[in-house]
Design a protein around this motif. Structure first.
Motif, PDB file in Angstrom:
ATOM      1  N   THR A 123      -0.953  -7.557  -8.465  1.00 34.25           N
ATOM      2  CA  THR A 123      -0.764  -6.634 -10.025  1.00 34.25           C
ATOM      3  C   THR A 123      -1.591  -5.651 -10.508  1.00 34.25           C
ATOM      4  O   THR A 123      -1.592  -4.877 -10.394  1.00 34.25           O
ATOM      5  CB  THR A 123       0.290  -6.994 -11.126  1.00 34.25           C
ATOM      6  N   LEU A 124      -2.728  -6.578 -10.841  1.00 32.24           N
ATOM      7  CA  LEU A 124      -4.081  -6.390 -11.591  1.00 32.24           C
ATOM      8  C   LEU A 124      -4.952  -4.954  -9.967  1.00 32.24           C
ATOM      9  O   LEU A 124      -4.956  -4.165 -10.689  1.00 32.24           O
ATOM     10  CB  LEU A 124      -4.809  -7.531 -10.996  1.00 32.24           C
ATOM     11  N   ARG A 125      -4.457  -5.127  -8.872  1.00 32.08           N
ATOM     12  CA  ARG A 125      -5.091  -4.525  -7.776  1.00 32.08           C
ATOM     13  C   ARG A 125      -4.757  -3.239  -8.387  1.00 32.08           C
ATOM     14  O   ARG A 125      -4.762  -1.541  -8.244  1.00 32.08           O
ATOM     15  CB  ARG A 125      -5.695  -4.556  -6.749  1.00 32.08           C
ATOM     16  N   ARG A 126      -3.046  -3.040  -8.304  1.00 28.28           N
ATOM     17  CA  ARG A 126      -2.156  -1.726  -8.369  1.00 28.28           C
ATOM     18  C   ARG A 126      -2.256  -1.210  -9.815  1.00 28.28           C
ATOM     19  O   ARG A 126      -1.823  -0.064 -10.100  1.00 28.28           O
ATOM     20  CB  ARG A 126      -0.836  -2.523  -7.711  1.00 28.28           C
ATOM     21  N   ALA A 127      -2.410  -2.289 -10.943  1.00 25.69           N
ATOM     22  CA  ALA A 127      -2.575  -1.323 -12.069  1.00 25.69           C
ATOM     23  C   ALA A 127      -3.770  -0.677 -12.509  1.00 25.69           C
ATOM     24  O   ALA A 127      -3.413   0.467 -13.085  1.00 25.69           O
ATOM     25  CB  ALA A 127      -2.364  -2.856 -13.405  1.00 25.69           C
ATOM     26  N   ARG A 128      -4.601  -1.381 -11.962  1.00 20.18           N
ATOM     27  CA  ARG A 128      -6.186  -0.855 -12.240  1.00 20.18           C
ATOM     28  C   ARG A 128      -5.878   1.073 -11.289  1.00 20.18           C
ATOM     29  O   ARG A 128      -6.267   1.626 -12.002  1.00 20.18           O
ATOM     30  CB  ARG A 128      -7.433  -1.313 -11.767  1.00 20.18           C
ATOM     31  N   GLU A 157     -10.050  -6.074  -5.161  1.00 16.45           N
ATOM     32  CA  GLU A 157      -9.388  -6.515  -6.806  1.00 16.45           C
ATOM     33  C   GLU A 157      -9.860  -4.971  -7.212  1.00 16.45           C
ATOM     34  O   GLU A 157      -9.203  -4.963  -8.217  1.00 16.45           O
ATOM     35  CB  GLU A 157     -10.458  -7.037  -7.218  1.00 16.45           C
ATOM     36  N   GLY A 158      -9.868  -3.545  -6.111  1.00 18.14           N
ATOM     37  CA  GLY A 158      -9.312  -1.963  -6.826  1.00 18.14           C
ATOM     38  C   GLY A 158     -10.236  -1.589  -8.602  1.00 18.14           C
ATOM     39  O   GLY A 158     -10.008  -1.467  -9.398  1.00 18.14           O
ATOM     40  N   GLU A 159     -12.003  -2.850  -8.774  1.00 22.21           N
ATOM     41  CA  GLU A 159     -11.994  -2.468  -9.609  1.00 22.21           C
ATOM     42  C   GLU A 159     -13.057  -1.473  -9.128  1.00 22.21           C
ATOM     43  O   GLU A 159     -13.566  -1.204  -9.991  1.00 22.21           O
ATOM     44  CB  GLU A 159     -12.737  -3.826  -9.525  1.00 22.21           C
ATOM     45  N   LEU A 160     -13.518  -0.852  -7.859  1.00 23.72           N
ATOM     46  CA  LEU A 160     -14.120   0.663  -7.725  1.00 23.72           C
ATOM     47  C   LEU A 160     -13.459   1.299  -6.372  1.00 23.72           C
ATOM     48  O   LEU A 160     -11.821   0.256  -5.948  1.00 23.72           O
ATOM     49  CB  LEU A 160     -15.324  -0.530  -6.815  1.00 23.72           C
ATOM     50  N   ASP A 161     -13.505   2.141  -6.294  1.00 21.06           N
ATOM     51  CA  ASP A 161     -13.060   3.644  -5.433  1.00 21.06           C
ATOM     52  C   ASP A 161     -13.784   3.186  -4.533  1.00 21.06           C
ATOM     53  O   ASP A 161     -12.622   3.548  -3.698  1.00 21.06           O
ATOM     54  CB  ASP A 161     -12.879   5.001  -6.221  1.00 21.06           C
ATOM     55  N   VAL A 162     -14.710   3.330  -4.786  1.00 18.33           N
ATOM     56  CA  VAL A 162     -15.787   3.679  -2.970  1.00 18.33           C
ATOM     57  C   VAL A 162     -17.589   2.690  -3.561  1.00 18.33           C
ATOM     58  O   VAL A 162     -17.566   2.885  -4.683  1.00 18.33           O
ATOM     59  CB  VAL A 162     -15.871   4.702  -2.994  1.00 18.33           C
ATOM     60  N   ALA A 163     -17.989   2.272  -2.104  1.00 20.15           N
ATOM     61  CA  ALA A 163     -18.840   1.804  -1.894  1.00 20.15           C
ATOM     62  C   ALA A 163     -19.872   2.290  -1.457  1.00 20.15           C
ATOM     63  O   ALA A 163     -19.367   2.491  -0.231  1.00 20.15           O
ATOM     64  CB  ALA A 163     -18.975   0.441  -2.393  1.00 20.15           C
TER      65      ALA A 163
END
Length: 301
Positions: free
Chosen positions: A70-75, A144-150
């Protein structure tokens, strides 16, 4: 289509608590009472019919497996909501909102300034937030959804990532100026350094790659010093404390007079550079626009 039983406010509170690790920490960040945060978490869990957290007095908050997903999707949802709000005030087709970018530490100086400059010039209503770090840190941020792209080296990456080629860096050898093996800019064989210590850039995957280059050339290096900073590695070499192998695009990066960068005679393979994002979530329009800026700057990485 029915309306969701949860709110963006509940999601934002949940993300803040998860990132802070405690209700008190999130309360201080959001300027919201801990009791209000606890109530929002209860409401969100009821709406999703899932336990997201384990709350232990004096031990903080621990996410359940459902909470981690849920954390990944919520971000992601919160990021898209911000993008929608930013885009609503502009012309149709405008790129707006914030893109969160990760970049491998040694690639950042040669890539990020040009890419951010081009991106913000083309999309003045968009914003870039970036993180520099090790490959492991950035891969975790993507998943984990903290970054969009790297921007990473294509070296043993998680198969859950989607990749786009950007360019490649050729490994090179750094020696002290005046080293006995130097003949101008001519290549030097790693095998000829068998009696000399190595200064290792200890920042995966650079460390693994550099050691692999040495082994492939028939050299089992004796690592005397390790550092996570490429400039420190050059400085150590400049003091005559060993040689190092780096894979940055500009062999003369740092412009230290006491060192010389030369090609490796054994001609190791280039180290590919890629754009990466989570294969589980489609990139936002803002992330795609930033990716286009990076690929357009690729040859100068």
């Amino acid at each position: 289509m029915s309306n969701p039983a949860y709110s963006l406010r509940q999601l934002s509170y949940f993300v803040a608590v998860a990132e802070a690790g405690t209700l008190a920490g999130a309360s201080a960040t959001l300027h919201v009472s801990a009791s209000a945060l606890s109530l929002a978490l209860d409401e969100l869990e009821r709406a999703l019919d899932a336990q997201l957290t384990v709350r232990r007095r004096a031990h903080g908050i621990r996410l359940t497996p459902a909470g981690q997903e849920t954390l990944r999707r919520a971000r992601r949802l919160l990021r898209e909501a911000d993008e929608l709000a930013d885009a609503a005030g502009g012309d149709p087709g405008d790129v707006a909102g914030t893109v969160r970018v990760g970049c491998y530490t040694t690639l950042a100086p040669g890539l990020l300034p040009a890419a951010i400059g081009r991106f913000t010039a083309d999309h003045p209503r968009a914003r870039v937030e970036f993180v520099e770090g090790s490959q492991d840190l950035l891969v975790r941020g993507l998943l984990e959804g903290e970054l969009d792209v790297a921007v990473l080296y294509d070296h043993r990456l998680d198969p859950a990532l989607e990749l786009t080629a950007v360019s490649a860096n050729m490994p090179h050898l750094v020696l002290p100026r005046g080293h006995r093996q130097l003949r101008g800019a001519e290549p030097v064989a790693l095998a000829d350094l068998v009696d000399e210590p190595m200064v290792l850039l200890d920042l995966p995957p650079s460390s693994e790659h550099a050691l692999g280059v040495c082994l492939a050339a028939g050299l089992s290096p004796r690592v005397r010093y390790r550092t996570a900073n490429a400039e420190t590695a050059r400085a150590l070499v400049g003091q005559g404390l060993g040689f190092t192998v780096l894979a940055q695009a500009d062999p003369e990066a740092g412009r230290r007079e006491e060192v010389v960068a030369v090609p490796i005679a054994e001609e190791p393979a280039p180290l590919p550079i890629v754009l990466a994002w989570s294969g589980q979530v489609a990139p936002t329009a803002t992330a795609r626009a930033f990716a286009a800026a990076v690929t357009s700057c690729g040859p100068t990485v």
